[in-house]
Design a protein around this motif. Sequence first.
Motif, PDB file in Angstrom:
ATOM      1  N   ILE A  82       0.824  -1.114   0.020  1.00 16.10           N
ATOM      2  CA  ILE A  82       0.123  -0.168   0.027  1.00 16.10           C
ATOM      3  C   ILE A  82       1.112   1.234   0.054  1.00 16.10           C
ATOM      4  O   ILE A  82       1.534   1.641   1.025  1.00 16.10           O
ATOM      5  N   MET A  83       1.046   1.822  -0.938  1.00 13.15           N
ATOM      6  CA  MET A  83       2.270   2.805  -1.429  1.00 13.15           C
ATOM      7  C   MET A  83       1.491   4.240  -0.861  1.00 13.15           C
ATOM      8  O   MET A  83       1.022   5.024  -1.616  1.00 13.15           O
ATOM      9  N   ASP A  84       1.787   4.494   0.486  1.00 12.06           N
ATOM     10  CA  ASP A  84       0.887   5.565   0.965  1.00 12.06           C
ATOM     11  C   ASP A  84       2.095   6.882   1.370  1.00 12.06           C
ATOM     12  O   ASP A  84       3.113   6.497   1.759  1.00 12.06           O
ATOM     13  N   GLY A  85       1.355   7.952   1.248  1.00 10.26           N
ATOM     14  CA  GLY A  85       2.468   9.077   1.803  1.00 10.26           C
ATOM     15  C   GLY A  85       2.921  10.094   0.895  1.00 10.26           C
ATOM     16  O   GLY A  85       3.722  10.941   1.261  1.00 10.26           O
ATOM     17  N   ASN A  86       2.473   9.919  -0.423  1.00 10.32           N
ATOM     18  CA  ASN A  86       3.109  10.887  -1.315  1.00 10.32           C
ATOM     19  C   ASN A  86       2.483  12.332  -1.292  1.00 10.32           C
ATOM     20  O   ASN A  86       3.622  13.132  -1.598  1.00 10.32           O
ATOM     21  N   GLY A  87       1.426  12.477  -0.993  1.00 14.63           N
ATOM     22  CA  GLY A  87       0.894  13.986  -0.396  1.00 14.63           C
ATOM     23  C   GLY A  87       1.753  14.294   0.435  1.00 14.63           C
ATOM     24  O   GLY A  87       1.997  15.792   0.471  1.00 14.63           O
ATOM     25  N   ARG A  88       1.780  13.787   1.890  1.00 17.30           N
ATOM     26  CA  ARG A  88       2.644  14.419   2.694  1.00 17.30           C
ATOM     27  C   ARG A  88       4.153  14.792   2.403  1.00 17.30           C
ATOM     28  O   ARG A  88       4.486  15.597   2.835  1.00 17.30           O
ATOM     29  N   TRP A  89       4.863  13.810   1.560  1.00 18.21           N
ATOM     30  CA  TRP A  89       6.132  14.120   1.400  1.00 18.21           C
ATOM     31  C   TRP A  89       5.939  15.253   0.515  1.00 18.21           C
ATOM     32  O   TRP A  89       6.776  16.210   0.798  1.00 18.21           O
ATOM     33  N   ALA A  98     -12.604  10.090  -6.008  1.00 16.91           N
ATOM     34  CA  ALA A  98     -13.416  11.080  -5.168  1.00 16.91           C
ATOM     35  C   ALA A  98     -12.315  12.244  -4.772  1.00 16.91           C
ATOM     36  O   ALA A  98     -12.794  13.238  -4.310  1.00 16.91           O
ATOM     37  N   ARG A  99     -11.097  12.219  -5.049  1.00 17.66           N
ATOM     38  CA  ARG A  99     -10.110  13.208  -5.024  1.00 17.66           C
ATOM     39  C   ARG A  99     -10.341  14.333  -5.942  1.00 17.66           C
ATOM     40  O   ARG A  99     -11.024  14.124  -6.820  1.00 17.66           O
ATOM     41  N   PRO A 100      -9.592  15.469  -5.636  1.00 15.93           N
ATOM     42  CA  PRO A 100      -9.922  16.527  -6.695  1.00 15.93           C
ATOM     43  C   PRO A 100      -9.536  16.157  -8.154  1.00 15.93           C
ATOM     44  O   PRO A 100      -8.425  15.238  -8.169  1.00 15.93           O
ATOM     45  N   ASP A 159       3.352  20.561  -4.790  1.00 18.80           N
ATOM     46  CA  ASP A 159       2.061  20.261  -4.794  1.00 18.80           C
ATOM     47  C   ASP A 159       1.900  18.763  -4.799  1.00 18.80           C
ATOM     48  O   ASP A 159       2.917  18.299  -4.873  1.00 18.80           O
ATOM     49  N   ARG A 160       0.970  18.359  -4.586  1.00 24.15           N
ATOM     50  CA  ARG A 160       0.569  16.754  -4.543  1.00 24.15           C
ATOM     51  C   ARG A 160       1.271  16.098  -5.561  1.00 24.15           C
ATOM     52  O   ARG A 160       1.532  14.909  -5.484  1.00 24.15           O
ATOM     53  N   SER A 161       0.960  16.671  -6.641  1.00 24.73           N
ATOM     54  CA  SER A 161       1.289  15.917  -8.113  1.00 24.73           C
ATOM     55  C   SER A 161       2.793  15.520  -7.896  1.00 24.73           C
ATOM     56  O   SER A 161       3.472  14.459  -8.526  1.00 24.73           O
TER      57      SER A 161
HETATM   58  C1  IPE Z   1      -0.768   7.522  -1.972  1.00 25.64           C
HETATM   59  O1  IPE Z   1      -0.313   8.687  -1.308  1.00 25.64           O
HETATM   60  C2  IPE Z   1      -0.992   7.290  -3.645  1.00 25.64           C
HETATM   61  C3  IPE Z   1      -2.198   7.090  -3.735  1.00 25.64           C
HETATM   62  C4  IPE Z   1      -3.385   7.159  -3.114  1.00 25.64           C
HETATM   63  C5  IPE Z   1      -2.802   7.446  -5.178  1.00 25.64           C
HETATM   64  P1  IPE Z   1      -1.500   9.830  -0.851  1.00 25.64           P
HETATM   65  O2  IPE Z   1      -1.734  10.745  -1.941  1.00 25.64           O
HETATM   66  O3  IPE Z   1      -2.442   9.171  -0.261  1.00 25.64           O
HETATM   67  O4  IPE Z   1      -0.528  10.506   0.035  1.00 25.64           O
HETATM   68  P2  IPE Z   1      -0.985  11.191   1.571  1.00 25.64           P
HETATM   69  O5  IPE Z   1      -1.408   9.932   2.446  1.00 25.64           O
HETATM   70  O6  IPE Z   1      -1.922  12.144   1.168  1.00 25.64           O
HETATM   71  O7  IPE Z   1       0.420  11.543   2.260  1.00 25.64           O
END
Ligand code: IPE
Length: 241
Positions: free
Chosen positions: A16-23, A68-70, A30-32
């Motif tokens: 479960i590859m999570d944490g891109n947005g927080r990084w 459901a994300r932007p 920006d999240r991208s």
């Molecule tokens: C995981 O990173 C990638 C996807 C869910 C597509 P997130 O985008 O959920 O990153 P966080 O959890 O907001 O940091």
Amino acid sequence: MPLIEARNLPRHVGIIMDGNGRWAERRREDRSAGHRAGSSSVRRIVRVSRRIGIEALTLYAFSFQNWARPGEEVDSLMALLHDYLLSERAEILEQGIRLAAVGELDSLPEPVRMLLDALCAASAHNSRMTLTLALSYGGQEEIACVARQFAREARAGTLDPEHIDAHLFASRLPSQRVGAPDLIIRTGGETRLSNFLLFGSAYAELFFSDRLWPEFSEADLFEAIASYQGRQRRFGQVVEY
Ligand code: IPE
Ligand code: IPE
Ligand code: MG
């Protein structure tokens, strides 16, 4: 680098590859940008997994709920997926990796779907490692879909409801084609499954890492595998200590 045994490797690893947005937020980007960095992590982890002899790697890249994300973020994720499939094509084929995908794939944008189908077909005879991308994937949705098929078959008289059991379910679930995951890793610090491989995770060993996905390294993967190798799997039975 944590030491791992060549024997006793998890056969199937799910991540479960999570944490891109927080990084990205931490770097005030920006999240991208986080998702772009996450895509480099995918390359790194696919390479090392194949090298050490993992048979099946399932990566949770986009959940059914992530739609459901932007719109802007969804578009950037789809664009990255498109680029990944283009740029990794040669390496996937050269390295003997078989690409597969699970999830509601009809919802993917047409150009992504075309590249994905083409690469899955072109790599279908590879056998070094199966890389499954979970895209537009939800564990509950996957189970509901199989239940719907069973109901249709029962109505048509081709399936006896008494024959429906866990084995039959497993044989019909696309995510179970490579068997149940032995080890599920989640990066990003959350300790939940977020609808990933719900059926197959019944007896998976779970490993939660605080590392954000873009910074998840080979050493982190080895740490997860070493932890797995230190555990005793009992599958509900009594085992001598
Ligand atoms: C995981 O990173 C990638 C996807 C869910 C597509 P997130 O985008 O959920 O990153 P966080 O959890 O907001 O940091
Ligand atoms: C899970 O992460 C989905 C993927 C990694 C693709 P999320 O960021 O969507 O999960 P929640 O919202 O924290 O449960
Ligand atoms: Mg997240």
